[in-house]
Motif scaffolding. Structure first.
Motif, short mmCIF file in Angstrom:
data_model
loop_
_atom_site.label_atom_id
_atom_site.label_comp_id
_atom_site.label_asym_id
_atom_site.label_seq_id
_atom_site.Cartn_x
_atom_site.Cartn_y
_atom_site.Cartn_z
N VAL A 42 0.88 -1.17 0.00
CA VAL A 42 0.00 0.00 0.00
C VAL A 42 0.91 1.21 0.00
N HIS A 43 0.59 2.22 -0.79
CA HIS A 43 1.42 3.43 -0.84
C HIS A 43 0.56 4.62 -0.44
N SER A 44 1.05 5.41 0.50
CA SER A 44 0.24 6.53 0.97
C SER A 44 1.15 7.70 1.34
N PRO A 45 0.59 8.93 1.32
CA PRO A 45 1.41 10.11 1.63
C PRO A 45 1.82 10.17 3.09
N PHE A 46 1.13 9.44 3.94
CA PHE A 46 1.45 9.43 5.37
C PHE A 46 1.09 8.05 5.88
N PRO A 47 1.60 7.65 7.03
CA PRO A 47 1.25 6.32 7.54
C PRO A 47 -0.20 6.30 7.96
N ILE A 48 -0.94 5.30 7.48
CA ILE A 48 -2.36 5.19 7.82
C ILE A 48 -2.48 4.34 9.08
N HIS A 49 -3.25 4.84 10.01
CA HIS A 49 -3.37 4.16 11.30
C HIS A 49 -3.98 2.78 11.11
N GLY A 50 -3.28 1.75 11.57
CA GLY A 50 -3.82 0.40 11.53
C GLY A 50 -3.66 -0.32 10.21
N ILE A 51 -2.95 0.31 9.25
CA ILE A 51 -2.81 -0.33 7.94
C ILE A 51 -2.00 -1.61 8.05
N ASP A 52 -1.08 -1.67 9.00
CA ASP A 52 -0.28 -2.89 9.13
C ASP A 52 -1.17 -4.08 9.50
N GLY A 53 -2.21 -3.81 10.30
CA GLY A 53 -3.16 -4.86 10.64
C GLY A 53 -4.00 -5.23 9.42
N MET B 1 1.52 4.28 15.52
CA MET B 1 1.50 5.12 14.32
C MET B 1 1.73 6.57 14.74
N ILE B 2 2.28 7.33 13.82
CA ILE B 2 2.64 8.69 14.17
C ILE B 2 1.42 9.47 14.64
N LEU B 3 1.46 9.96 15.85
CA LEU B 3 0.50 10.92 16.37
C LEU B 3 -0.95 10.48 16.39
N HIS B 4 -1.19 9.17 16.34
CA HIS B 4 -2.59 8.77 16.22
C HIS B 4 -3.18 8.17 17.48
N ARG B 5 -2.33 7.87 18.43
CA ARG B 5 -2.82 7.02 19.51
C ARG B 5 -3.98 7.65 20.28
N ASP B 6 -3.95 8.95 20.45
CA ASP B 6 -5.04 9.57 21.23
C ASP B 6 -6.11 10.14 20.31
N ASP B 7 -6.20 9.56 19.13
CA ASP B 7 -7.08 10.15 18.13
C ASP B 7 -8.53 10.22 18.59
N ASP B 8 -9.06 11.40 18.56
CA ASP B 8 -10.48 11.57 18.81
C ASP B 8 -11.06 12.11 17.52
N PRO B 9 -11.69 11.23 16.73
CA PRO B 9 -12.09 11.64 15.38
C PRO B 9 -13.20 12.67 15.38
N THR B 10 -13.80 12.92 16.52
CA THR B 10 -14.88 13.91 16.52
C THR B 10 -14.33 15.32 16.53
N ARG B 11 -13.05 15.45 16.72
CA ARG B 11 -12.51 16.77 16.95
C ARG B 11 -11.48 17.10 15.89
N ARG B 12 -11.72 18.14 15.13
CA ARG B 12 -10.73 18.53 14.14
C ARG B 12 -9.54 19.15 14.87
N PRO B 13 -8.32 18.65 14.60
CA PRO B 13 -7.19 19.24 15.30
C PRO B 13 -7.09 20.72 14.95
N ILE B 14 -6.59 21.45 15.89
CA ILE B 14 -6.51 22.89 15.71
C ILE B 14 -5.51 23.22 14.62
N LEU B 15 -4.74 22.18 14.26
CA LEU B 15 -3.65 22.38 13.32
C LEU B 15 -4.09 22.87 11.95
#
Lengths: 184, 472
Positions: A42-53, B1-15
Motif C-alpha cells: 500500500v502506498h500513501s502520503p502518510f502512515p495510515i493508522h492500523g494499515i499494518d493490521g 502510528m505517528i501521532l494517532h494514539r489519542d485520536d479523537d475523530p470527533t474533533r478537528r485538530p486545531i492544526l
C-alpha cells in the motif's frame, strides 16, 4: 507503436490501482490480505493508522537493531575509558582510583545514544531496501500522487496468486481506479 | 502510528483548517517552488554579511591568538563560554518540541517541529564554534578526541570538558539524523512535484527512492519513535553535562547540585523563546497563519511561563542555600552577584527571566502577537545574561588581591554578533528550499487521515472546531 511477435515482451512488475481516501485503501487492503496475497503493498502520503493490521504485517524489527547498536555504543564507550585508564595510560590523579566508573557515565551514555540513532536510521533503510533510486512504480504516470493525496495498492507479479487479468479485476472490484500494468 | 494514539475523530485538530490533503501539500511547498521574495533576499544578504564578519573575526583570532579576547586571570572564561551555553540552550527547545511532545502525542507539535529541529541544528553549530576556537592552538584541536597518536597520550575522561565534547558532538549528530529522517517523505513530495532537471535529480537522491510503502512506513515509524525516545534523555543529559563544566569545579557559586536541572529548565525556557521569535516572523513572511495558529503560540507561552518560573525558583533557591550553608565564600559570591560590580547584569537577568514572563499569566497577553514577540526577545536577552552572571562570578574569587574586572573586546562582540549571521544564513536557506512543516505529519493528524473517517458511530467531524480554534 506496432510490435512484432519476435520482440521480447517487457517483464510485468505488477498491477497498480489508485484509491481516493485512506478509508477506501484501508478496506481494499483488508480484501487483498484476505485473498492471501503476500507480495503486495500500500502506498500513501502518510502512515495510515492500523494499515499494518489491515495488510496482515508482522511487527517491525527496527527495535532489535537499535537495541544492539545501543549495547555496542555503551560497551564501546565504557570499554574505551576503562582500557585507557587501566592499561594504555594509567595515571593516578589526586590519589583517586584508576577506574572511577561514576566519572565514566557520560561517555558511556552518549555513545550509546549516538549508536542507537545510527542504528535506527540505517536499520530502517536497510530493512526497507533503501536507498533505491529505481523502482517500477516510478514509471507510472499516476504514482507521483502517492506523496500528495493519492493512495495506491500495488500487487507484484512475483506473488504466486498473481494472474494479470484476475488481479486487475480484483483491484477494480474493491474500488480501485486508474488501474495500470507496471513494467519492470 | 505517528501521532494517532489519542485520536479523537470527533474533533478537528486545531492544526489544519482544510480537509484537503492536496491543499496542505500546496501550502507547504509554495515557498520552495516560488521565486525568492525581496524580503528573503535582503535578509539573506544581511545574514551573509554577518557571517563573513564572523569568519573574519575567527581568522583574526587564529592569526593573533586568544589574547584578542578580553579573557584574562581571574576571568579565564568570558563571552566564548557564555555564547556557547546560550546557543546550545536555545537548541534544546527544538529537540524537546520534536521528541518530548511526540512521545506525549501532542498533535500541535507538527506545526512547529520542523522549524525547531532545524533551529536546533543551526544553534548547535553556532554553539560548537566557541569551544572549537577557544583552544589557542587550533591545529591540535583533534586532541579532544580519543585518537591514537605518536605521544601515546589520551584525553582525560574524568574531565567534564571532555564529557562536553562527547555530549555536544552526539547531540549535533543525533539532531541531524532525526531531522533528516523526518525530511525523507517530504523530500519525496518535493521530488514528485519537481519540474526542473536539477531539482529532480537532487531531490531524487536525497529522498532515497521513498515510495510511501506501508511496509516502509512501519519501520519508519518505529525508528522515529525510538529516535524520539532516545532524544529525550539525550537533551537532558547534554545540558546537565554542560552544567557540569561549572558544577564539578570548586568555585563558589558554581559548585552546586542544583545546576543540572536549573540549566535544563533555563535551556528549554530560552529555546522556546527563540522558536517563538522566529515562528512569529516566519508566520508573517511566509503566510503560514492557517497552519501555525494562535493556539500553538499560546501553548508555547504557557511553556515559557512554566520554565521561567522554574528558573526564578532556582535563582531564589541559590540565594537561600548560599545563606543557609553558612559558607562565607558562597555567601559572598551571591552577595557580590546581586550587589557587586556586576549588579546590573544580575538585575537584567532577574527582570527579563523572572519578572517579565509573569505577564503570560494574562490570557490577553498570551494572545497578543506584538507583546509576546517583545517578551521573547527579553527572555533571550535575559538568558544570555544568566550565563554571563554565572561565568563572571570568577572576577572575585577567594583572594581579594587577585580580583579583577572583565570587559569583552571588540573581537568578542563581533564574533558573537557574527554567529547570528551563521544561524540566519542556514535558517533562511532552510526556510526557502526545504519543507518548513512536516508535510506527511500534518496530513497524518487531519481527521480525513483516519481510516474510519466519517463512519457512522462517530460524531460529525469539525463540530467543535469553532470552540477549539481560539483566535484564527
Amino acid at each position: 507503436m506496432e510490435k512484432t511477435i519476435s520482440e521480447v515482451k517487457p517483464k510485468v512488475f505488477g498491477v497498480l490501482a489508485e484509491f481516493s481516501s485512506p478509508k477506501d485503501v484501508y478496506h481494499a487492503a483488508e480484501k487483498v490480505r484476505d485473498k492471501g496475497f503476500k507480495k503486495w503493498d500500500v502506498h500513501s502520503p502518510f502512515p495510515i493508522h492500523g494499515i499494518d493490521g489491515a495488510m496482515g504485517l508482522g511487527d517491525s524489527r527496527v527495535g532489535w537493531i537499535a537495541l544492539f547498536a545501543a549495547m555496542a555504543g555503551c560497551f564501546g564507550g565504557f570499554g574505551l575509558q576503562y582500557w585507557i585508564n587501566m592499561f594504555a595510560q594509567p595515571v593516578v590523579i589526586g590519589g583517586k582510583p584508576l577506574n572511577p566508573y561514576p566519572a565514566f557515565v557520560p561517555v558511556t551514555f552518549e555513545p550509546g545514544i549516538l549508536f542507537t540513532a545510527f542504528g535506527c536510521l540505517l536499520g530502517m533503510l536497510a530493512l526497507n531496501g533503501l536507498p533505491r533510486l529505481y523502482h517500477a512504480t516510478f514509471k507510472s504516470k499516476n504514482f507521483h500522487r502517492f506523496s500528495d493525496n493519492g493512495f495506491f495498492i500495488s500487487i507484484e507479479a512475483k506473488d504466486p496468486r498473481f494472474n494479470l487479468n484476475e488481479t486487475k479485476k480484483l483491484l477494480e472490484d474493491i474500488g480501485g481506479r486508474n488501474i495500470e500494468v507496471l513494467e519492470d | 502510528m505517528i501521532l494517532h494514539r489519542d485520536d479523537d475523530p470527533t474533533r478537528r485538530p486545531i492544526l489544519v483548517e482544510t480537509g484537503d490533503f492536496h491543499e496542505v501539500t500546496d501550502i507547504i511547498t509554495l515557498p520552495a517552488e516560488s521565486k525568492p521574495t525581496a524580503t528573503w533576499v535582503i535578509l539573506l544578504l544581511m545574514s551573509l554579511s554577518l557571517l563573513s564578519v564572523m569568519v573574519g573575526m575567527i581568522g583574526y583570532l587564529f592569526w593573533e591568538g586568544t589574547g584578542v579576547w578580553g579573557v584574562n586571570i581571574p576571568v579565564g572564561w568570558g563571552w566564548a563560554i557564555v555564547n556557547f551555553v546560550w546557543w546550545i540552550g536555545i537548541g534544546h527547545a527544538g529537540t524537546l518540541i520534536s521528541a518530548i511532545l511526540f512521545l506525549f502525542r501532542q498533535k500541535w507539535r507538527t506545526a512547529i517541529n520542523r522549524f525547531s529541529e532545524a533551529m536546533t541544528i543551526f544553534a548547535v553549530m553556532c554553539a560548537g564554534i566557541f569551544p572549537g576556537i577557544h583552544v589557542g592552538r587550533i591545529w591540535v584541536i583533534y586532541w579532544v578526541f580519543p585518537l591514537p597518536n605518536q605521544m601515546s597520550a589520551w584525553p582525560n575522561f574524568r574531565s567534564p570538558l571532555l564529557w562536553d565534547v562527547f555530549a555536544v558532538s552526539t547531540y549535533f549528530t543525533v539532531s541531524v539524523l532525526f531531522w533528516y529522517m523526518g525530511l525523507i517523505p517530504d523530500l519525496a513530495t518535493f521530488r514528485d512535484r519537481a519540474t526542473t532537471k536539477i531539482r529532480k535529480v537532487v531531490l531524487h537522491i536525497f529522498s532515497l527512492g521513498w515510495r510511501g510503502s506501508a511496509r516502509h512506513w512501519q519501520n519508519y515509524e518505529r525508528a522515529y519513535l525510538i529516535l524520539a525516545a532516545i532524544s529525550t534523555p539525550l537533551v537532558l543529559s547534554v545540558h546537565s553535562i554542560v552544567s557540569f563544566d561549572f558544577a564539578v569545579s570548586k568555585v563558589p557559586g558554581w559548585h552546586t547540585t542544583i545546576f543540572p536541572p536549573y540549566f535544563v529548565a533555563g535551556a528549554v525556557f530560552s529555546g522556546f523563546a527563540l522558536v517563538e521569535t522566529l515562528l512569529i516572523i516566519a508566520r508573517q513572511v511566509f503566510g503560514l497563519q492557517k497552519v501555525v495558529r494562535m493556539h500553538h503560540l499560546d501553548n508555547m507561552n504557557k511553556f515559557m511561563l512554566l520554565t521561567g518560573s522554574l528558573v526564578g525558583y532556582a535563582y531564589g533557591m541559590e540565594l537561600f542555600i548560599a545563606w543557609y550553608s553558612g559558607n562565607v565564600y558562597e555567601k559572598f559570591a551571591f552577595y557580590n552577584r546581586a550587589l557587586g560590580e556586576y549588579w546590573w547584569a544580575y538585575w537584567i537577568m532577574v527582570t527579563c527571566n523572572v519578572v517579565i514572563p509573569q505577564l503570560f499569566w494574562f490570557k490577553k497577553i498570551r494572545f497578543n502577537i506584538p507583546i509576546m514577540f517583545i517578551i521573547t526577545i527579553f527572555i533571550n536577552i535575559g538568558m544570555w545574561f544568566e550565563r554571563f552572571v554565572i561565568v563572571i562570578t570568577l572576577h572575585a574569587d577567594f583572594l581579594p588581591s587577585s580580583w579583577g574586572y572583565y570587559r569583552p573586546t571588540w573581537v568578542d562582540i563581533w564574533t558573537y554578533i557574527g554567529t547570528f549571521g551563521l544561524f540566519g544564513t542556514f535558517f533562511l536557506l532552510f526556510m526557502k528550499y526545504l519543507p518548513q512543516l512536516a508535510i506527511a505529519e500534518v496530513k497524518g493528524v487531519m481527521p480525513e487521515a483516519s481510516p474510519h473517517f466519517g463512519d457512522a458511530h462517530h460524531a460529525p467531524v469539525g463540530a467543535k472546531s469553532g470552540a477549539n480554534s481560539k483566535g484564527h
